[in-house]
Design an enzyme around this catalytic site. Structure first.
Site, PDB file in Angstrom:
ATOM      1  N   TYR A  62       0.891  -1.102   0.074  1.00 36.98           N
ATOM      2  CA  TYR A  62      -0.055  -0.026  -0.174  1.00 36.98           C
ATOM      3  C   TYR A  62       0.893   1.062   0.123  1.00 36.98           C
ATOM      4  O   TYR A  62       1.949   1.205   0.698  1.00 36.98           O
ATOM      5  CB  TYR A  62      -0.724  -0.023   1.337  1.00 36.98           C
ATOM      6  CG  TYR A  62      -1.969   0.941   1.089  1.00 36.98           C
ATOM      7  CD1 TYR A  62      -2.955   0.638   0.387  1.00 36.98           C
ATOM      8  CD2 TYR A  62      -2.201   2.024   2.150  1.00 36.98           C
ATOM      9  CE1 TYR A  62      -4.225   1.496   0.178  1.00 36.98           C
ATOM     10  CE2 TYR A  62      -3.304   2.777   2.061  1.00 36.98           C
ATOM     11  CZ  TYR A  62      -4.335   2.493   1.077  1.00 36.98           C
ATOM     12  OH  TYR A  62      -5.472   3.378   0.784  1.00 36.98           O
ATOM     13  N   ASN A 150     -15.099   3.988   3.854  1.00 39.12           N
ATOM     14  CA  ASN A 150     -16.252   3.362   3.042  1.00 39.12           C
ATOM     15  C   ASN A 150     -17.395   4.477   2.406  1.00 39.12           C
ATOM     16  O   ASN A 150     -17.528   4.337   1.328  1.00 39.12           O
ATOM     17  CB  ASN A 150     -16.634   2.071   3.411  1.00 39.12           C
ATOM     18  CG  ASN A 150     -15.526   1.121   3.188  1.00 39.12           C
ATOM     19  OD1 ASN A 150     -14.479   1.278   2.400  1.00 39.12           O
ATOM     20  ND2 ASN A 150     -15.218  -0.030   4.349  1.00 39.12           N
ATOM     21  N   SER A 177     -20.242  -5.232  -0.743  1.00 43.22           N
ATOM     22  CA  SER A 177     -19.030  -4.747   0.225  1.00 43.22           C
ATOM     23  C   SER A 177     -19.530  -3.504   1.126  1.00 43.22           C
ATOM     24  O   SER A 177     -20.527  -2.988   0.668  1.00 43.22           O
ATOM     25  CB  SER A 177     -17.621  -4.356  -0.707  1.00 43.22           C
ATOM     26  OG  SER A 177     -18.208  -2.983  -1.422  1.00 43.22           O
ATOM     27  N   VAL A 179     -18.383  -0.360   0.854  1.00 41.24           N
ATOM     28  CA  VAL A 179     -18.567   0.459  -0.143  1.00 41.24           C
ATOM     29  C   VAL A 179     -19.718   0.379  -0.947  1.00 41.24           C
ATOM     30  O   VAL A 179     -20.633   1.338  -1.016  1.00 41.24           O
ATOM     31  CB  VAL A 179     -17.455   0.732  -1.172  1.00 41.24           C
ATOM     32  CG1 VAL A 179     -17.416   1.799  -1.950  1.00 41.24           C
ATOM     33  CG2 VAL A 179     -16.049   0.938  -0.321  1.00 41.24           C
ATOM     34  N   ARG A 201     -22.800 -17.570  -4.734  1.00 41.77           N
ATOM     35  CA  ARG A 201     -22.699 -18.304  -3.401  1.00 41.77           C
ATOM     36  C   ARG A 201     -23.893 -19.066  -3.017  1.00 41.77           C
ATOM     37  O   ARG A 201     -24.961 -18.921  -3.605  1.00 41.77           O
ATOM     38  CB  ARG A 201     -22.441 -17.047  -2.131  1.00 41.77           C
ATOM     39  CG  ARG A 201     -23.647 -16.307  -1.973  1.00 41.77           C
ATOM     40  CD  ARG A 201     -23.445 -15.066  -1.302  1.00 41.77           C
ATOM     41  NE  ARG A 201     -22.479 -14.253  -2.192  1.00 41.77           N
ATOM     42  CZ  ARG A 201     -21.438 -13.473  -1.677  1.00 41.77           C
ATOM     43  NH1 ARG A 201     -21.113 -13.560  -0.433  1.00 41.77           N
ATOM     44  NH2 ARG A 201     -20.779 -12.926  -2.422  1.00 41.77           N
ATOM     45  N   LYS A 368     -18.619  -6.594   7.974  1.00 42.12           N
ATOM     46  CA  LYS A 368     -17.459  -5.822   8.161  1.00 42.12           C
ATOM     47  C   LYS A 368     -16.948  -6.008   9.548  1.00 42.12           C
ATOM     48  O   LYS A 368     -17.435  -6.107  10.503  1.00 42.12           O
ATOM     49  CB  LYS A 368     -17.848  -4.218   8.157  1.00 42.12           C
ATOM     50  CG  LYS A 368     -16.795  -3.357   8.508  1.00 42.12           C
ATOM     51  CD  LYS A 368     -15.639  -3.394   7.800  1.00 42.12           C
ATOM     52  CE  LYS A 368     -15.526  -3.081   6.316  1.00 42.12           C
ATOM     53  NZ  LYS A 368     -14.322  -3.390   5.886  1.00 42.12           N
TER      54      LYS A 368
HETATM   55  N1  LIG Z   1      -9.678   3.580  -3.489  1.00 41.69           N
HETATM   56  C1  LIG Z   1     -10.068   3.933  -2.302  1.00 41.69           C
HETATM   57  O1  LIG Z   1      -9.934   4.987  -1.860  1.00 41.69           O
HETATM   58  C2  LIG Z   1     -10.822   2.923  -1.299  1.00 41.69           C
HETATM   59  C3  LIG Z   1     -11.412   3.163  -0.271  1.00 41.69           C
HETATM   60  C4  LIG Z   1     -12.254   2.404   0.379  1.00 41.69           C
HETATM   61  C5  LIG Z   1     -12.310   1.149  -0.062  1.00 41.69           C
HETATM   62  N2  LIG Z   1     -11.681   0.825  -1.186  1.00 41.69           N
HETATM   63  C6  LIG Z   1     -11.505  -0.705  -1.850  1.00 41.69           C
HETATM   64  O2  LIG Z   1     -12.822  -1.050  -1.909  1.00 41.69           O
HETATM   65  C7  LIG Z   1     -12.925  -2.419  -1.653  1.00 41.69           C
HETATM   66  C8  LIG Z   1     -14.130  -2.754  -0.960  1.00 41.69           C
HETATM   67  O3  LIG Z   1     -13.590  -2.561   0.574  1.00 41.69           O
HETATM   68  P1  LIG Z   1     -14.569  -2.757   1.672  1.00 41.69           P
HETATM   69  O4  LIG Z   1     -14.081  -2.374   2.976  1.00 41.69           O
HETATM   70  O5  LIG Z   1     -15.837  -2.137   1.301  1.00 41.69           O
HETATM   71  O6  LIG Z   1     -14.841  -4.388   1.735  1.00 41.69           O
HETATM   72  P2  LIG Z   1     -15.638  -5.308   2.922  1.00 41.69           P
HETATM   73  O7  LIG Z   1     -16.654  -4.492   3.401  1.00 41.69           O
HETATM   74  O8  LIG Z   1     -14.620  -5.823   3.662  1.00 41.69           O
HETATM   75  O9  LIG Z   1     -15.973  -6.294   1.764  1.00 41.69           O
HETATM   76  C9  LIG Z   1     -15.102  -7.153   0.834  1.00 41.69           C
HETATM   77  C10 LIG Z   1     -15.708  -7.277  -0.691  1.00 41.69           C
HETATM   78  O10 LIG Z   1     -14.605  -7.669  -1.408  1.00 41.69           O
HETATM   79  C11 LIG Z   1     -15.047  -8.853  -2.134  1.00 41.69           C
HETATM   80  N3  LIG Z   1     -14.082  -9.794  -2.311  1.00 41.69           N
HETATM   81  C12 LIG Z   1     -13.218 -10.459  -1.357  1.00 41.69           C
HETATM   82  N4  LIG Z   1     -12.496 -11.134  -1.983  1.00 41.69           N
HETATM   83  C13 LIG Z   1     -12.464 -10.951  -3.429  1.00 41.69           C
HETATM   84  C14 LIG Z   1     -12.272 -11.742  -4.497  1.00 41.69           C
HETATM   85  N5  LIG Z   1     -11.160 -12.425  -4.539  1.00 41.69           N
HETATM   86  N6  LIG Z   1     -12.728 -11.312  -5.627  1.00 41.69           N
HETATM   87  C15 LIG Z   1     -13.317 -10.394  -5.750  1.00 41.69           C
HETATM   88  N7  LIG Z   1     -14.330  -9.812  -4.758  1.00 41.69           N
HETATM   89  C16 LIG Z   1     -13.638 -10.176  -3.462  1.00 41.69           C
HETATM   90  C17 LIG Z   1     -16.284  -9.297  -1.210  1.00 41.69           C
HETATM   91  O11 LIG Z   1     -17.164 -10.260  -1.838  1.00 41.69           O
HETATM   92  P3  LIG Z   1     -17.482 -11.469  -1.242  1.00 41.69           P
HETATM   93  O12 LIG Z   1     -18.709 -11.367  -0.275  1.00 41.69           O
HETATM   94  O13 LIG Z   1     -17.932 -12.245  -2.618  1.00 41.69           O
HETATM   95  O14 LIG Z   1     -16.348 -12.252  -0.548  1.00 41.69           O
HETATM   96  C18 LIG Z   1     -16.966  -8.100  -0.471  1.00 41.69           C
HETATM   97  O15 LIG Z   1     -17.749  -7.628  -1.577  1.00 41.69           O
HETATM   98  C19 LIG Z   1     -11.616  -2.888  -1.465  1.00 41.69           C
HETATM   99  O16 LIG Z   1     -11.093  -3.278  -2.448  1.00 41.69           O
HETATM  100  C20 LIG Z   1     -11.000  -1.617  -0.872  1.00 41.69           C
HETATM  101  O17 LIG Z   1      -9.439  -1.704  -0.913  1.00 41.69           O
HETATM  102  C21 LIG Z   1     -10.853   1.611  -1.818  1.00 41.69           C
END
Ligand SMILES: NC(=O)c1ccc[n+]([C@@H]2O[C@H](COP(=O)([O-])OP(=O)(O)OC[C@H]3O[C@@H](n4cnc5c(N)ncnc54)[C@H](OP(=O)(O)O)[C@@H]3O)[C@@H](O)[C@H]2O)c1
Length: 384
Positions: A62, A150, A177, A179, A201, A368
């Site tokens: 990161y 998020n 997720s 987000v 699933r 989460k």
């Molecule tokens: N760029 C930014 O500023 C920013 C800010 C916030 C978040 N994010 C990104 O947003 C994403 C979601 O974050 P979150 O905190 O909302 O996540 P979260 O609530 O922890 O949920 C994780 C999500 O990722 C999916 N996932 C897990 N493993 C996967 C795989 N191998 N292939 C495809 N999908 C998969 C899960 O789906 P399943 O239920 O199918 O496992 C679930 O929808 C992450 O990539 C995070 O890095 C980016």
């Protein structure tokens, strides 16, 4: 869960001395915290989520790098909710416009420093490194602890790339997720429709029901999105697919790009599948799709305090009104059953956190994961 020894205050912290797999490199240690400076505050961290970026930071992949302290390492965690427990002598007397003005003991604050290290119980920081947020009756500490990453990312991606009009469609991956759920609910509040892609699933019907209840217009699996009949249906929608949001990468990103209307942006903001992207050139030539990237950390760094607080207050109001529900939480209590000595306490907590990280990394949790340092949070309602 903090202790005092020889006049020093200690924070119980989840730390890492080297980058690597979280289950292997994380340790729970008692870390002496810095004395309170005249311009500082001491805060008690109440709760801190486990976000994918926290894992990426521990793995060393990161861009925001933490500070490594000698003999301790870096404290993990970037987001959370804290309560002010002590003020430096100058902080209470500050003029209204200076950093930390108006902070009181008992205020809720959000950490506001890159790589803050929220997976710990106590911290002494400069007052400018935390931001006070208003307390609303129906905003739980867990919802406040998960506000800055998020829901804020969902809000900005819906506002900053294209002007969405009521009736437009947004298509997104990982719709379950945190987000994704915020995207669904913000769109519902603003009259925008959503096409939500999730992984298949066993209990798919239940997930489709959950997301539909939140306001999703359509919920499809990535497999369904590849079916010719579904693609034909999506071509006949009665409004433009004006924005795509993708945090998965790999094949599903290509399928999402195919559904976008002419000139629509596809915003990439995560890479959960860790797979590369492939887009047919025709999508650029004939549809002029715009592939963009978004990073919340960059936005925060470019904005002033008023702009950030305006967004957070709007989100907090929506949470208070019940229009923006948090995901269900899997709470990892910081408390451990009574054990013989401090090393055993740290060892038990370390095992509990490593187990939680292993479960989280396996995917399909639909929750989460959040560390609850404040034992009072264990009686909180765990969703909504
Ligand atoms: N760029 C930014 O500023 C920013 C800010 C916030 C978040 N994010 C990104 O947003 C994403 C979601 O974050 P979150 O905190 O909302 O996540 P979260 O609530 O922890 O949920 C994780 C999500 O990722 C999916 N996932 C897990 N493993 C996967 C795989 N191998 N292939 C495809 N999908 C998969 C899960 O789906 P399943 O239920 O199918 O496992 C679930 O929808 C992450 O990539 C995070 O890095 C980016």
């Amino acid at each position: 869960m903090s202790r005092q020894f020889c006049g020093k205050l200690f924070s119980k912290a989840v730390t890492f001395a080297d980058y690597g797999r979280p289950q292997e490199v994380l340790r729970v240690t008692d870390r002496a915290i810095a004395p309170l400076s005249p311009t500082g505050v001491r805060v008690r961290i109440l709760a801190a989520p486990i976000n994918p970026s926290d894992i990426n930071q521990i793995e060393g992949v990161y861009p925001a790098r933490p500070t490594f302290e000698p003999n301790v390492g870096a404290v993990a965690g970037n987001e959370g909710l804290a309560e002010v427990v002590a003020l430096g002598e100058q902080v209470a007397q500050r003029s209204p416009n200076s950093d930390g003005a108006g902070l009181q003991v008992g205020d809720w604050v959000l950490p506001f420093r890159r790589s803050f290290g929220t997976w710990q119980t106590l911290a002494s920081v400069e007052a400018s490194q935390v931001v006070k947020i208003p307390k609303f009756t129906n905003v739980s500490p867990l919802a406040a602890a998960t506000l800055t990453v998020n829901p804020s990312t969902a809000y900005r991606m819906l506002k900053d790339f294209v002007t969405l009009r009521p009736g437009d469609y947004v298509i997104q991956t990982a719709a379950n997720s945190s987000v994704g759920r915020a995207v669904i609910q913000l769109c519902k509040a603003w009259g925008i429709r959503t096409i939500n892609i999730v992984r298949d699933r066993d209990n798919l019907d239940q997930l489709v029901h959950e997301l539909t209840e939140l306001g999703a217009t359509l919920v499809l699996t990535d497999g369904q999105l590849r079916e010719a009949s579904v693609r034909a249906q999506l071509k006949e929608l009665n409004g433009p697919v004006a924005l795509g949001l993708d945090c998965c990468g790999g094949k599903v990103s290509t399928e999402v790009a195919r559904v976008l209307s002419h000139g629509a942006p596809l915003v990439l903001y995560g890479a959960m599948s860790k797979k590369p992207l492939t887009f047919p050139v025709s999508l650029f030539i004939f549809k002029d799709i715009q592939v963009r990237g978004y990073w919340m950390t960059r936005w925060y760094g470019q904005q002033d305090h008023e702009t950030r607080l305006t967004m957070w207050t709007e989100l907090l109001k929506l949470i208070d009104q019940g229009a923006l529900q948090s995901p269900s939480f899997h709470v990892i209590p910081w408390l451990v059953p009574p054990v013989a000595n401090a090393d055993d306490v740290n060892g038990s907590l370390q095992t509990k956190i490593q187990d939680a990280l292993r479960d989280y990394s396996a995917g399909f949790t639909n929750k989460k994961f959040i560390l609850a340092m404040d034992p009072k949070l264990l009686t909180e309602k765990l969703s909504g």
